[in-house]
Design a protein around this motif. Structure first.
Motif, PDB file in Angstrom:
ATOM      1  N   LEU B  56       0.808  -1.199  -0.035  1.00 44.85           N
ATOM      2  CA  LEU B  56       0.010  -0.096   0.036  1.00 44.85           C
ATOM      3  C   LEU B  56       0.626   1.357  -0.101  1.00 44.85           C
ATOM      4  O   LEU B  56       0.617   2.278  -0.685  1.00 44.85           O
ATOM      5  CB  LEU B  56      -0.935  -0.045   1.066  1.00 44.85           C
ATOM      6  CG  LEU B  56      -2.150  -1.076   1.218  1.00 44.85           C
ATOM      7  CD1 LEU B  56      -2.909  -0.825   2.656  1.00 44.85           C
ATOM      8  CD2 LEU B  56      -2.995  -0.533  -0.040  1.00 44.85           C
ATOM      9  N   PHE B  57       1.771   1.258   0.775  1.00 43.89           N
ATOM     10  CA  PHE B  57       2.867   2.400   0.881  1.00 43.89           C
ATOM     11  C   PHE B  57       3.496   2.486  -0.236  1.00 43.89           C
ATOM     12  O   PHE B  57       3.779   3.747  -0.660  1.00 43.89           O
ATOM     13  CB  PHE B  57       3.405   2.364   2.205  1.00 43.89           C
ATOM     14  CG  PHE B  57       2.700   2.798   3.186  1.00 43.89           C
ATOM     15  CD1 PHE B  57       2.772   4.248   3.772  1.00 43.89           C
ATOM     16  CD2 PHE B  57       1.912   2.118   4.009  1.00 43.89           C
ATOM     17  CE1 PHE B  57       1.848   4.813   4.811  1.00 43.89           C
ATOM     18  CE2 PHE B  57       1.210   2.478   4.923  1.00 43.89           C
ATOM     19  CZ  PHE B  57       1.265   3.862   5.399  1.00 43.89           C
ATOM     20  N   PHE B  60       1.189   4.281  -2.812  1.00 44.90           N
ATOM     21  CA  PHE B  60       1.524   5.583  -2.491  1.00 44.90           C
ATOM     22  C   PHE B  60       2.378   6.456  -2.968  1.00 44.90           C
ATOM     23  O   PHE B  60       2.271   7.352  -3.735  1.00 44.90           O
ATOM     24  CB  PHE B  60       1.431   5.956  -0.998  1.00 44.90           C
ATOM     25  CG  PHE B  60       1.967   7.165  -0.331  1.00 44.90           C
ATOM     26  CD1 PHE B  60       1.032   8.340  -0.583  1.00 44.90           C
ATOM     27  CD2 PHE B  60       3.032   7.255   0.281  1.00 44.90           C
ATOM     28  CE1 PHE B  60       1.537   9.481   0.007  1.00 44.90           C
ATOM     29  CE2 PHE B  60       3.459   8.618   0.797  1.00 44.90           C
ATOM     30  CZ  PHE B  60       2.605   9.761   0.637  1.00 44.90           C
ATOM     31  N   ARG B  64       2.619   9.381  -5.866  1.00 43.05           N
ATOM     32  CA  ARG B  64       3.173  10.771  -6.033  1.00 43.05           C
ATOM     33  C   ARG B  64       4.279  10.958  -6.752  1.00 43.05           C
ATOM     34  O   ARG B  64       4.526  12.202  -7.297  1.00 43.05           O
ATOM     35  CB  ARG B  64       3.597  10.926  -4.394  1.00 43.05           C
ATOM     36  CG  ARG B  64       2.512  10.760  -3.453  1.00 43.05           C
ATOM     37  CD  ARG B  64       1.428  11.609  -3.787  1.00 43.05           C
ATOM     38  NE  ARG B  64       0.503  11.752  -3.170  1.00 43.05           N
ATOM     39  CZ  ARG B  64      -1.031  12.317  -3.257  1.00 43.05           C
ATOM     40  NH1 ARG B  64      -1.053  13.022  -4.151  1.00 43.05           N
ATOM     41  NH2 ARG B  64      -1.685  12.298  -2.173  1.00 43.05           N
ATOM     42  N   TYR B 196       9.391  10.196   4.549  1.00 41.69           N
ATOM     43  CA  TYR B 196       8.630   9.407   3.950  1.00 41.69           C
ATOM     44  C   TYR B 196       9.402   8.070   3.020  1.00 41.69           C
ATOM     45  O   TYR B 196       9.459   7.092   3.378  1.00 41.69           O
ATOM     46  CB  TYR B 196       7.456   9.703   2.893  1.00 41.69           C
ATOM     47  CG  TYR B 196       6.024   9.969   3.857  1.00 41.69           C
ATOM     48  CD1 TYR B 196       5.564   9.122   4.676  1.00 41.69           C
ATOM     49  CD2 TYR B 196       5.785  11.125   3.703  1.00 41.69           C
ATOM     50  CE1 TYR B 196       4.472   9.472   5.089  1.00 41.69           C
ATOM     51  CE2 TYR B 196       4.543  11.675   4.364  1.00 41.69           C
ATOM     52  CZ  TYR B 196       4.156  10.715   5.147  1.00 41.69           C
ATOM     53  OH  TYR B 196       2.750  11.059   5.883  1.00 41.69           O
TER      54      TYR B 196
ATOM     55  N   LEU C  56      -5.279   0.724   5.536  1.00 42.28           N
ATOM     56  CA  LEU C  56      -5.916   1.448   4.541  1.00 42.28           C
ATOM     57  C   LEU C  56      -6.166   2.781   4.964  1.00 42.28           C
ATOM     58  O   LEU C  56      -5.944   3.789   4.256  1.00 42.28           O
ATOM     59  CB  LEU C  56      -7.162   0.985   4.088  1.00 42.28           C
ATOM     60  CG  LEU C  56      -7.130  -0.616   3.287  1.00 42.28           C
ATOM     61  CD1 LEU C  56      -8.691  -0.843   3.213  1.00 42.28           C
ATOM     62  CD2 LEU C  56      -6.648  -0.232   1.856  1.00 42.28           C
ATOM     63  N   PHE C  57      -6.398   2.919   6.089  1.00 39.22           N
ATOM     64  CA  PHE C  57      -6.789   4.272   7.002  1.00 39.22           C
ATOM     65  C   PHE C  57      -5.406   5.148   7.144  1.00 39.22           C
ATOM     66  O   PHE C  57      -5.252   6.305   6.894  1.00 39.22           O
ATOM     67  CB  PHE C  57      -7.318   4.338   8.020  1.00 39.22           C
ATOM     68  CG  PHE C  57      -9.089   3.841   7.861  1.00 39.22           C
ATOM     69  CD1 PHE C  57      -9.693   4.867   7.588  1.00 39.22           C
ATOM     70  CD2 PHE C  57      -9.408   2.707   7.449  1.00 39.22           C
ATOM     71  CE1 PHE C  57     -11.018   5.018   7.387  1.00 39.22           C
ATOM     72  CE2 PHE C  57     -10.786   2.601   7.162  1.00 39.22           C
ATOM     73  CZ  PHE C  57     -11.562   3.711   7.120  1.00 39.22           C
ATOM     74  N   LEU C  58      -4.337   4.357   7.464  1.00 39.24           N
ATOM     75  CA  LEU C  58      -3.011   4.923   7.460  1.00 39.24           C
ATOM     76  C   LEU C  58      -2.599   5.738   6.238  1.00 39.24           C
ATOM     77  O   LEU C  58      -2.043   6.710   6.080  1.00 39.24           O
ATOM     78  CB  LEU C  58      -2.056   3.992   7.923  1.00 39.24           C
ATOM     79  CG  LEU C  58      -2.130   3.521   9.505  1.00 39.24           C
ATOM     80  CD1 LEU C  58      -0.961   2.725   9.833  1.00 39.24           C
ATOM     81  CD2 LEU C  58      -1.839   5.157  10.318  1.00 39.24           C
ATOM     82  N   VAL C  59      -2.919   4.655   4.919  1.00 41.29           N
ATOM     83  CA  VAL C  59      -2.576   5.481   3.728  1.00 41.29           C
ATOM     84  C   VAL C  59      -3.208   6.658   3.613  1.00 41.29           C
ATOM     85  O   VAL C  59      -3.090   7.585   2.987  1.00 41.29           O
ATOM     86  CB  VAL C  59      -2.565   4.252   2.781  1.00 41.29           C
ATOM     87  CG1 VAL C  59      -2.658   4.796   1.444  1.00 41.29           C
ATOM     88  CG2 VAL C  59      -1.742   3.537   2.812  1.00 41.29           C
ATOM     89  N   PHE C  60      -4.801   6.632   3.779  1.00 35.72           N
ATOM     90  CA  PHE C  60      -5.451   7.788   3.752  1.00 35.72           C
ATOM     91  C   PHE C  60      -4.866   8.926   4.242  1.00 35.72           C
ATOM     92  O   PHE C  60      -4.915   9.947   3.647  1.00 35.72           O
ATOM     93  CB  PHE C  60      -7.072   7.559   4.308  1.00 35.72           C
ATOM     94  CG  PHE C  60      -7.805   8.691   4.445  1.00 35.72           C
ATOM     95  CD1 PHE C  60      -8.295   9.217   3.715  1.00 35.72           C
ATOM     96  CD2 PHE C  60      -7.999   9.018   6.100  1.00 35.72           C
ATOM     97  CE1 PHE C  60      -9.030  10.341   3.818  1.00 35.72           C
ATOM     98  CE2 PHE C  60      -8.785  10.086   6.295  1.00 35.72           C
ATOM     99  CZ  PHE C  60      -9.197  10.921   5.450  1.00 35.72           C
ATOM    100  N   THR C  62      -1.853   9.604   5.355  1.00 33.59           N
ATOM    101  CA  THR C  62      -0.627   9.563   4.633  1.00 33.59           C
ATOM    102  C   THR C  62      -0.947  10.762   3.496  1.00 33.59           C
ATOM    103  O   THR C  62      -0.202  11.706   3.163  1.00 33.59           O
ATOM    104  CB  THR C  62       0.149   8.671   4.281  1.00 33.59           C
ATOM    105  OG1 THR C  62       0.522   7.635   5.560  1.00 33.59           O
ATOM    106  CG2 THR C  62       1.294   8.857   3.885  1.00 33.59           C
ATOM    107  N   ASN C  63      -1.966  10.197   2.573  1.00 36.38           N
ATOM    108  CA  ASN C  63      -2.022  10.898   1.591  1.00 36.38           C
ATOM    109  C   ASN C  63      -2.436  12.462   1.580  1.00 36.38           C
ATOM    110  O   ASN C  63      -2.142  13.330   1.070  1.00 36.38           O
ATOM    111  CB  ASN C  63      -3.266  10.087   0.550  1.00 36.38           C
ATOM    112  CG  ASN C  63      -2.635   9.096  -0.329  1.00 36.38           C
ATOM    113  OD1 ASN C  63      -1.867   9.598  -1.244  1.00 36.38           O
ATOM    114  ND2 ASN C  63      -3.255   7.955  -0.218  1.00 36.38           N
TER     115      ASN C  63
ATOM    116  N   VAL D  59     -13.083   3.355   2.992  1.00 34.25           N
ATOM    117  CA  VAL D  59     -11.904   4.401   2.722  1.00 34.25           C
ATOM    118  C   VAL D  59     -12.592   5.390   1.539  1.00 34.25           C
ATOM    119  O   VAL D  59     -12.130   6.561   1.534  1.00 34.25           O
ATOM    120  CB  VAL D  59     -10.655   3.660   2.443  1.00 34.25           C
ATOM    121  CG1 VAL D  59      -9.732   4.709   1.611  1.00 34.25           C
ATOM    122  CG2 VAL D  59      -9.963   3.086   3.603  1.00 34.25           C
ATOM    123  N   ASN D  63     -12.592   9.322   1.980  1.00 35.42           N
ATOM    124  CA  ASN D  63     -12.024  10.155   0.971  1.00 35.42           C
ATOM    125  C   ASN D  63     -12.595  11.287   0.632  1.00 35.42           C
ATOM    126  O   ASN D  63     -12.718  12.515   0.683  1.00 35.42           O
ATOM    127  CB  ASN D  63     -11.374   9.326  -0.026  1.00 35.42           C
ATOM    128  CG  ASN D  63     -10.054   8.963   0.206  1.00 35.42           C
ATOM    129  OD1 ASN D  63      -8.981   9.984   0.516  1.00 35.42           O
ATOM    130  ND2 ASN D  63      -9.686   7.824   0.247  1.00 35.42           N
TER     131      ASN D  63
END
Lengths: 283, 283, 283, 283, 283
Positions: B56-57, B60, B64, B196, C56-60, C62-63, D59, D63
């Protein structure tokens, strides 16, 4: 539901490739029935994790390919707006000689046709509707047409047919023509970063090569079916993303540029043709 | 398919690193054949969850990095549009002395070359095409070229060659030159937040260090293959994201700035060279 | 690779917290060696699902944190562009008295310093370079500087040093100064919705409290290592996201406002200092 | 850490609901100790997959809800910028009668208060600061205030207090007032598509109803704890997303409109109050 | 909670389809009780991975469909702003003959009704409020209305009722009318790329066909319930995304265009009706 399964031409090739991968997975099944059955076995689990992460990256590619496609559609939608607005202003806001209006009508109608050809196989000025008997042969036809338009503006401004404020109103739309053209060129010329595409394709292939050997022990004969479906899924996403990335071609998912050109032509013609119904209404 | 596997230079290093990680994973396999076989075993499962979250990261970061790359491409596409529009307006909308037009042509053609050098190793004015014999040696060449342009505008405005409205039309595009320059500098100077990147790299390394010991018991000799592929995947994503983050270099994934400079030069030259075909057509 | 593991200061604290969580997980391991070993055992699986959804929520988060950081960077990049463009126009497009140019130079150079201090600990006008001996003491220094600028514009317009069109050209950039200021204030004053942050922090803590008891039975002593790494991951993401959310401070991930101020000062000074090389070239 | 667990009021209700779901899950645990223990058992696995996919959609909702909230915040930030810029231009760029400036100050200060009331319970003109003794009672107060402003502009233009160019500079900001108002109305009036919200809520409820029966066999008494935490997570996300979707209310996560109104008032008052320090400095 | 489960009409069909799929899954359950019970069994695991990846793509589709829906809403919100701003400027900023104001009022009020009909079943000019007795019968009514508006502008400019600057202020809003119209046409005419939609639908169907056979062995009779819920989820997402993609219809999730038309009409009428309260206040 049957209709939905029938699929589209672009998906036909995908089924072909998937069946080839399915046939290849028969090797792994056959191994399970052979004296080698106890060798090279792997738990299926690790393939699942790999498949999921690969899924994340396929979604990444899909999103980016779709964004390009939708941006291309938006640019052509913007061209529809710009052409209509420019036509309304030339016809209704200003008082211009009829011959000049006819020329501007030709330019506004010819521009989308020229852009379409320019984005596909290259554009000759003679092929643009309304410019068949032009003596010029410019390299970049859309720029040429915009130059014609600005040349017109200068003449009107010099002859004091339009004021400086009216020139600026016209300029706002005319500037967008080359902006749309340049943005379409950007989309056509620059695919998604090459390394990513190559890398994702590699990973899909590696995954499909390794998958049957991981499933065969647990799944037996069903391996062939499962691998075929997985291959259909992965190859399908790749092929569609690849097709969508180039939105100006003639594939079934590409933009219907012909219809958009017709639409612009219809709108512009209607605007220029209308005999000011207002005069009777307002006077 | 073989062609797809052949890979790109940037992926060559990745294979090297991956094989090193694969070799290291041989330690864990060897342990399973040694007297220590029953120690330090872990279920593979937890590594899978960790791998997924790491995935997932990585997505991300990939997103970006790609956004930066595409923004950089869009900025240069905008430079193409701006140069063309500015050229069309100077040539076709206005009536300017031929010598001034030639100077403006030099500035518009020189700007992308100056910007390219400025974004890479720094730019000397003498290296910019058309300015080889200039006496000045400014620190920031793109700003210098824009100053030249505005100096021209002032002269024309004072000599009443252009009206205030025409000045504003020219200003709209000329302003964008420094906006594009500043935005490219922003992308070059500011990578994705340092923490990051460092953090994700740490996690990839930790994951690859721990992975073999979790797989060796269940997967046996296949561990080496699986770890190598996982390493290829994770290191590959990291390396590509890192390369994509800096889009103005000379790597294979970087923007083809040379071609874009040529394109701008071609468009601007064609616009300035054309001998108003209109005059015969319209008069 | 060692260099990569070395980490950054901001990650130092994270290791500390993680080791505390790791030590706590020793409790669960000790339980497995105690008479209580058969109580409170849970399958590890459910923790993995929970971990994934939390991921998933940590990615949210982070974004969203990254988007704020990048928007802040873009605003300051915009300030670079605006200052340069404004300077070029004042110097090269217009013909203004030297004393007024010097004042404008002070304002354009002082603005980023004032904004930097305003976003951090609050700004006194006397601390702004070039305004040390100013008699005023306004509450909101950036607004004050912009007022000075517009007061200049009015004087020039009244004295007919600039035309209405030139006023509008200047206004376009000057307006952006307060827009950038207001947008930076928005980012500084409004964190990501409080409930989300609190909620995600709660879930991370709950997860880390529950995790060891789910792993201890299956993983044995390795539990401590795994929980420590998981804690490092989760706490690290939280801490970095929190640091990134406030991009105007002095942490290592915050924007390098000092360098940006220097860059603006350098560009503006160079533009105002240049002695029109053009005059010789063009006349 | 304890402080973090303490939670927010909005999360209080969530704990209540979660404990109810936890109590309900006791049924499934009790069944395992009853003669029915071997019936209706399901593997836990399928619930995990369902939970993950549900997580993806939560999610998605999160969002979208957050984007609305941030857009609302950006609109009010834009209102801060617009008010300040308009005030600076009225005060410093133009030379207007003091009484007119006072009226404009009232309008600019009153607008955010009117908008705040308009977005909440509806706005009466008499409640707007500065308009308490107004004779009018318009339906839509923000439109009314903007009409007042444009009426002023017309008067000044007719009296030749402002030129056409200055009118256009004022118009740029004044136009944004109604754009901000309309965009806030859009956010207030249109929630995320109703079907999605209803659908996701249904799925959360179905999931929480089914979950205990899938876990009870494997997890025993721990089921109650796990289901409570899962319920807290899922209901929490739903409740927060719902609260965030409506950013103009008075909940703790809603925008602090009072503070923003104060901020605008402070900035505008300061601008109008300042006695041109410049005159001494520049003359 | 019961109210939440009650669902919406659009979800009614979904329950129907889901129950059909559930009934079909009974076949797989029956097989487990038949002599064929040991054939065609597959581990459930692979279906879970497939389900998750499918979930990722359903989220992709959902996001894209929602973005279109929200863009359509934003466009109509923009139409509200544009109509109000145009009305305020015509009424308060300019001094125009009452008969012309009445005509402009008709045009601004008629435009949203014309656009609504144009986006649905096609628009006849006679059906537009205020144009029932018009003699014209244009193909594209929104373009026609904008042409009327610009014709008005030209008349005023020729009669020197408005200056060039005021013309430009009016033009800014009037241009947006056709931009909004064109953007709405783009959303109506171009669905999400056809291949993706067909492909995702195929995969949902394949998944639902294969799922029961993978679950039946482990889950027994519960298979029917689980497959029904999974089918409800997957078909539901597909059906909602499909409905949301076309936001201009009359379904329950479609935009409430009637209310928006009323809102625009109310705002415009109020602006034109108000008898300048200012004159008393300001003179």
């Amino acid at each position: 539901m049957l209709r939905m399964l029938a699929g589209l031409p672009v998906l036909g090739r995908v089924w072909l490739y998937s069946l080839l991968v399915g046939a290849y997975s028969g090797l792994a099944v056959w191994k399970e029935h052979s004296p080698l059955r106890d060798r090279w076995d792997q738990p299926a689990q690790i393939h699942e994790v790999f498949g999921l992460i690969l899924g994340l990256f396929l979604v990444f590619w899909t999103n980016r390919a779709y964004e390009r496609w939708w941006e291309a559609r938006t640019l052509w939608g913007q061209l529809v707006n710009t052409s209509r607005n420019q036509a309304v202003k030339l016809k209704n806001l200003l008082k211009l000689p009829a011959s000049d209006l006819r020329q501007c009508e030709s330019i506004l109608i010819g521009f989308p046709y020229a852009l379409k050809a320019h984005l596909r196989e290259g554009c000759e000025l003679k092929q643009v509707p309304g410019f068949a008997d032009s003596a010029d042969n410019p390299d970049h036809v859309p720029i040429y047409l915009v130059s014609l338009l600005y040349d017109r503006f200068r003449k009107w401004h010099q002859m004091e047919l339009i004021t400086g404020d009216e020139l600026r109103i016209l300029d706002l739309e005319a500037t967008q023509l080359l902006e749309i053209c340049g943005a379409c060129e950007r989309i056509r010329n620059t695919l998604i970063a090459n390394s990513y595409r190559r890398f994702i394709q590699q990973l899909v292939i590696l995954h499909l090569i390794a998958l049957p050997w991981g499933l065969a022990q647990e799944f037996g004969d069903a391996t062939v079916v499962i691998v075929t479906i997985a291959a259909y899924f992965m190859i399908g996403v790749t092929v569609i993303a690849h097709a969508i990335e180039e939105p100006f071609g003639r594939d079934e998912d590409d933009l219907d540029l012909n219809q958009l050109c017709d639409k612009i032509e219809g709108g512009v013609r209607e605007i220029f043709a209308r005999q000011m119904p207002l005069n009777s209404q307002s006077s």
